[in-house]
Scaffold this motif. Structure first.
Motif, mmCIF file in Angstrom:
data_model
loop_
_atom_site.group_PDB
_atom_site.id
_atom_site.type_symbol
_atom_site.label_atom_id
_atom_site.label_comp_id
_atom_site.label_asym_id
_atom_site.label_seq_id
_atom_site.Cartn_x
_atom_site.Cartn_y
_atom_site.Cartn_z
ATOM 1 N N VAL A 188 0.831 -1.188 0.000
ATOM 2 C CA VAL A 188 0.000 0.000 0.000
ATOM 3 C C VAL A 188 0.874 1.250 0.000
ATOM 4 C CG1 VAL A 188 -1.667 1.326 1.370
ATOM 5 C CG2 VAL A 188 -1.982 -1.120 1.071
ATOM 6 N N ARG A 189 1.880 1.270 0.849
ATOM 7 C CA ARG A 189 2.749 2.454 0.913
ATOM 8 C C ARG A 189 3.452 2.676 -0.429
ATOM 9 N NH1 ARG A 189 5.868 5.286 5.254
ATOM 10 N NH2 ARG A 189 4.838 3.866 6.675
ATOM 11 N N GLU A 190 3.882 1.605 -1.077
ATOM 12 C CA GLU A 190 4.580 1.737 -2.360
ATOM 13 C C GLU A 190 3.663 2.329 -3.433
ATOM 14 O OE1 GLU A 190 6.375 -1.293 -5.622
ATOM 15 O OE2 GLU A 190 6.991 -1.655 -3.543
ATOM 16 N N ALA A 191 2.397 1.912 -3.443
ATOM 17 C CA ALA A 191 1.465 2.375 -4.472
ATOM 18 C C ALA A 191 0.904 3.768 -4.191
ATOM 19 C CB ALA A 191 0.311 1.387 -4.608
ATOM 20 N N THR A 192 0.722 4.096 -2.902
ATOM 21 C CA THR A 192 0.056 5.355 -2.567
ATOM 22 C C THR A 192 0.967 6.386 -1.917
ATOM 23 O OG1 THR A 192 -0.625 4.680 -0.338
ATOM 24 C CG2 THR A 192 -2.115 4.129 -2.171
ATOM 25 N N TRP B 289 1.354 6.261 1.350
ATOM 26 C CA TRP B 289 0.755 6.373 2.688
ATOM 27 C C TRP B 289 0.694 5.015 3.362
ATOM 28 C CZ3 TRP B 289 0.143 11.355 3.891
ATOM 29 C CH2 TRP B 289 -0.003 12.259 2.848
ATOM 30 N N VAL B 290 0.605 5.018 4.683
ATOM 31 C CA VAL B 290 0.546 3.765 5.437
ATOM 32 C C VAL B 290 -0.882 3.222 5.470
ATOM 33 C CG1 VAL B 290 2.508 4.343 6.898
ATOM 34 C CG2 VAL B 290 0.216 4.925 7.673
ATOM 35 N N ILE B 291 -1.004 1.905 5.586
ATOM 36 C CA ILE B 291 -2.307 1.264 5.716
ATOM 37 C C ILE B 291 -3.035 1.862 6.915
ATOM 38 C CG2 ILE B 291 -3.458 -0.915 6.288
ATOM 39 C CD1 ILE B 291 -1.247 -2.340 4.734
ATOM 40 N N GLY B 292 -4.310 2.152 6.729
ATOM 41 C CA GLY B 292 -5.116 2.727 7.790
ATOM 42 C C GLY B 292 -5.162 4.235 7.751
ATOM 43 N N GLY B 293 -4.308 4.845 6.942
ATOM 44 C CA GLY B 293 -4.290 6.292 6.864
ATOM 45 C C GLY B 293 -4.263 6.808 5.435
ATOM 46 N N VAL B 294 -4.568 5.950 4.476
ATOM 47 C CA VAL B 294 -4.488 6.339 3.067
ATOM 48 C C VAL B 294 -5.588 7.348 2.740
ATOM 49 C CG1 VAL B 294 -4.559 5.548 0.674
ATOM 50 C CG2 VAL B 294 -3.518 4.100 2.432
ATOM 51 N N PRO B 295 -5.208 8.573 2.416
ATOM 52 C CA PRO B 295 -6.219 9.567 2.049
ATOM 53 C C PRO B 295 -6.766 9.272 0.648
ATOM 54 C CG PRO B 295 -4.033 10.509 1.838
ATOM 55 C CD PRO B 295 -3.859 9.132 2.401
ATOM 56 N N PRO B 296 -7.911 9.824 0.327
ATOM 57 C CA PRO B 296 -8.523 9.556 -0.982
ATOM 58 C C PRO B 296 -7.892 10.342 -2.128
ATOM 59 C CG PRO B 296 -9.940 10.952 0.343
ATOM 60 C CD PRO B 296 -8.783 10.569 1.213
ATOM 61 N N MET B 297 -6.835 11.093 -1.858
ATOM 62 C CA MET B 297 -6.161 11.880 -2.896
ATOM 63 C C MET B 297 -4.691 12.008 -2.538
ATOM 64 S SD MET B 297 -8.216 15.215 -1.825
ATOM 65 C CE MET B 297 -8.998 14.903 -0.270
ATOM 66 N N CYS B 298 -3.935 12.606 -3.407
ATOM 67 C CA CYS B 298 -2.496 12.855 -3.182
ATOM 68 C C CYS B 298 -1.679 11.574 -3.094
ATOM 69 C CB CYS B 298 -2.285 13.717 -1.934
ATOM 70 S SG CYS B 298 -3.085 15.307 -2.014
ATOM 71 N N HIS B 299 -1.935 10.641 -3.982
ATOM 72 C CA HIS B 299 -1.151 9.406 -4.036
ATOM 73 C C HIS B 299 0.085 9.624 -4.906
ATOM 74 C CE1 HIS B 299 -5.365 7.485 -3.586
ATOM 75 N NE2 HIS B 299 -4.872 7.785 -2.404
ATOM 76 N N VAL B 300 1.122 8.834 -4.677
ATOM 77 C CA VAL B 300 2.342 8.978 -5.479
ATOM 78 C C VAL B 300 2.166 8.451 -6.896
ATOM 79 C CG1 VAL B 300 3.910 8.991 -3.504
ATOM 80 C CG2 VAL B 300 3.335 6.821 -4.587
ATOM 81 N N ALA B 301 1.186 7.570 -7.106
ATOM 82 C CA ALA B 301 0.894 7.032 -8.436
ATOM 83 C C ALA B 301 -0.528 7.428 -8.823
ATOM 84 C CB ALA B 301 1.034 5.507 -8.432
#
Length: 66
Positions: free
Chosen positions: A1-5, A7-19
């Motif tokens: 999850v952190r690699e794709a977004t 962000w850490v699991i449990g705190g992934v926001p719905p925007m501002c992902h790295v991919a």
């Protein structure tokens, strides 16, 4: 999850992902005046109008509850 977004699991926001990832919004959320979204950590959330969240996240409304 952190690699794709980013962000850490449990705190992934719905925007501002790295991919560039698709974001889905369940249509039942649009029935509420306010929803709470993750804000980058498992302990952080923020209140937001669901239609504004859809717009900011570029989300596609889709029934994800089956």
């Amino acid at each position: 999850v952190r690699e794709a977004t980013g962000w850490v699991i449990g705190g992934v926001p719905p925007m501002c992902h790295v991919a560039d990832l698709p974001t889905l919004l369940d249509p039942t959320l649009l029935e509420y005046e306010t929803v709470w979204a993750a804000a980058g950590t498992p302990e952080a959330v923020f209140p937001i109008d669901p239609e504004r969240l859809r717009d900011l996240a570029g989300a596609t409304v889709a029934d994800v509850t089956g």
